[in-house]
Design a protein around this motif. Sequence first.
Motif, PDB file in Angstrom:
ATOM      1  N   UNK A 131      80.229 -18.391  76.849  1.00  0.00           N
ATOM      2  CA  UNK A 131      80.986 -19.641  76.973  1.00  0.00           C
ATOM      3  C   UNK A 131      82.290 -19.558  76.180  1.00  0.00           C
ATOM      4  N   UNK A 132      82.229 -19.000  74.979  1.00  0.00           N
ATOM      5  CA  UNK A 132      83.428 -18.882  74.152  1.00  0.00           C
ATOM      6  C   UNK A 132      84.456 -17.987  74.846  1.00  0.00           C
ATOM      7  N   UNK A 133      83.993 -16.886  75.415  1.00  0.00           N
ATOM      8  CA  UNK A 133      84.905 -15.971  76.105  1.00  0.00           C
ATOM      9  C   UNK A 133      85.552 -16.648  77.315  1.00  0.00           C
ATOM     10  N   UNK A 134      84.756 -17.364  78.099  1.00  0.00           N
ATOM     11  CA  UNK A 134      85.297 -18.039  79.279  1.00  0.00           C
ATOM     12  C   UNK A 134      86.304 -19.122  78.900  1.00  0.00           C
ATOM     13  N   UNK A 135      86.053 -19.787  77.764  1.00  0.00           N
ATOM     14  CA  UNK A 135      86.966 -20.854  77.319  1.00  0.00           C
ATOM     15  C   UNK A 135      88.300 -20.300  76.830  1.00  0.00           C
ATOM     16  N   UNK A 136      88.335 -19.023  76.463  1.00  0.00           N
ATOM     17  CA  UNK A 136      89.544 -18.465  75.852  1.00  0.00           C
ATOM     18  C   UNK A 136      90.137 -17.291  76.649  1.00  0.00           C
ATOM     19  N   UNK A 137      89.654 -17.074  77.859  1.00  0.00           N
ATOM     20  CA  UNK A 137      90.198 -16.010  78.703  1.00  0.00           C
ATOM     21  C   UNK A 137      90.455 -16.566  80.099  1.00  0.00           C
ATOM     22  N   UNK A 138      91.424 -16.010  80.783  1.00  0.00           N
ATOM     23  CA  UNK A 138      91.752 -16.432  82.138  1.00  0.00           C
ATOM     24  C   UNK A 138      91.380 -15.327  83.126  1.00  0.00           C
ATOM     25  N   UNK A 173      82.702 -15.235  64.505  1.00  0.00           N
ATOM     26  CA  UNK A 173      82.436 -13.881  64.995  1.00  0.00           C
ATOM     27  C   UNK A 173      82.821 -13.770  66.470  1.00  0.00           C
ATOM     28  N   UNK A 174      82.601 -14.842  67.234  1.00  0.00           N
ATOM     29  CA  UNK A 174      82.972 -14.810  68.651  1.00  0.00           C
ATOM     30  C   UNK A 174      84.468 -14.565  68.824  1.00  0.00           C
ATOM     31  N   UNK A 175      85.263 -15.108  67.895  1.00  0.00           N
ATOM     32  CA  UNK A 175      86.715 -14.879  67.978  1.00  0.00           C
ATOM     33  C   UNK A 175      87.040 -13.403  67.738  1.00  0.00           C
ATOM     34  N   UNK A 176      86.361 -12.783  66.780  1.00  0.00           N
ATOM     35  CA  UNK A 176      86.557 -11.358  66.552  1.00  0.00           C
ATOM     36  C   UNK A 176      86.194 -10.555  67.800  1.00  0.00           C
ATOM     37  N   UNK A 177      85.102 -10.933  68.425  1.00  0.00           N
ATOM     38  CA  UNK A 177      84.641 -10.252  69.632  1.00  0.00           C
ATOM     39  C   UNK A 177      85.671 -10.421  70.754  1.00  0.00           C
ATOM     40  N   UNK A 178      86.169 -11.651  70.903  1.00  0.00           N
ATOM     41  CA  UNK A 178      87.195 -11.933  71.906  1.00  0.00           C
ATOM     42  C   UNK A 178      88.454 -11.106  71.641  1.00  0.00           C
TER      43      UNK A 178
END
Length: 604
Positions: free
Chosen positions: A451-458, A582-587
């Motif tokens: 969900x975090x990745x989808x919210x911050x990637x296009x 951590x999700x931001x680091x992963x992103x």
Amino acid sequence: MRIKWFSLIRITGLICVLLYHFFQMRYTGGFIGVDIFFTFSGYLITALALDEFSRSNKFRLGDFYYRRIMRILPPLLLMIAFVLPFTLLVSKDYITDLPKQLAAAVGFSTNIFEINTGGTYESRFIPHLFVHTWSLAIEVQFYLVWGFILYLLTKITPNVKKFRIRVFFASAVLAAVSATVMYLRAQSLSEFSPIYFSSIAHIFPFFIGSMLGSIAGIQDLLPAFSNSVAKHWNKAGAVTFMVLNLACLFALAYVLRFDQRKTYMFGFLLASLFAACAILGANILHRKTPNTKEPFIFTYIADISYSVYLFHWPLFVIFSKIYPTWLAALITTILSVLFASVSFYFLEPLIRGKAVSIGKHKITFKHIVAPLGLGLTLAIGLGVYLCLQAPSISSLEKNLLLGGIQQDADQLSTTYVQAAPKPPKKENAQNSAQDDGATIIGDSVTLGSRKYLLDHMKNVDIDAEGNRTMDKAYNVLMNAQNSGRLKRNVVICIGTNSLDDYQQQTEKVIKDLKPGHHLIFITPHDGHADSSYNSYKLAVWERTLPKKYKFITIGDWDKVARAHQNLFAGTDGTHFGGRDDISKLYLDCIKDALTRAEKTPVKK
């Protein structure tokens, strides 16, 4: 009659288990300590049964079951009562499914519970506090089956000699069947916990011990064995033989791995055979040292070994989430020894009706009825409260479940859109947004942060699933490729669950990806992995791929995560779903790899 030097067998088993649980990355095969206990139990139970039959020509099945349950159950209940208050120090995740855990533990069915719920011995999520009672479950199941078989054999056997022969061959047949089941089942499985927990597949160490017990018992011995000991063995030979086999056990504890097929094909069998030989050596040494007294420290540790085993696991699970590993191991060891000593030398004898002397005072059960009753009442009350508070799944599992549900919904919506009629494409149309985006194929780590990745990637598609290995990722890749859904940039976030053939699986992905794509590998990170782990080896190997394939780019998540390991506090060291830091680091790791990939050629 107490056999001297048997204490060293028990101590070896305990040390192996403690080293494995405390320092799993280094002593990767210490789980064989349980198989040492299994082999010793099989030996001891059978040897005692032979002694009883030799004395009275009978085997009292009811007495046998009563002695076993009184040895196993009281320490188990005391452990639960002592441990429950410590769960208040950590989050509710650590009492997940507590009612079922407790029921399985006291019902001696933890192994069945773990198999049915998909539990793993090396849990990558929040480990069950009482998962270690799986071994008690198999032990009690062995006692139920083997005790009944021994009883039947006494009814059809006229003398000790024939009884011994029939016990030996019954043990040999059952050991061979069980070991064969483990060997065959290991051929086709990628998750080995169901074999490890299986009563049928993992009961053979008991029967190997039983075979030895029918030959080299405690009081009643096979005449040929007595003659061999008298004629061919001396003290030095017995010591050498025992120490050599104990050293082999420690070597296995250092080299075996839980997730390697050879462990199940050969490792457990070797551990049981080495343990049986060590028991034999101790038995011979006992008979060659009639005037030597065994050091008290040996007998003390051996006496409390069972209770230490019971206490150490839940305490370490709790303290390892509060303190560094070394400190958690130290605190756990001190408390386990303290609680085990109180249990073995004080509470257990009193519960069995024996008096205990403390200084000049003799204490009987009636003296502790009131405090014991109060303590049990408080423990039961706390247990009920915790059971009412216990979540059915941990927050991490909940995050993965919700991520999976959302992914299914997204895929269903995408399928509906793709099935709708579309206007014809212009002949000169260039690469569309669909082509220029990214397809991410991941495992439970990716699923937790989906969900975090989808919210911050296009313009990104994410397909993630727990326990996904590279071969399963290949199937997802081929399905997307064959249906025309594969975007220009293909990101593979796989490897935490690496199998032995990780290189072949990865090469297959590289080879069968069609031209026109960038391929990005995100290196796996397992907070418990060292250089012996397949996930670690995969990361090292993946870093070499860009030199060989110009269309491959590496996003080094393992390097990033190890540089920020402090952020993983409170997690299992690998997963971080729901943790935005951590999700931001992963992103950022994935985005950086995508940016660098655009500067490289696509596959030709």
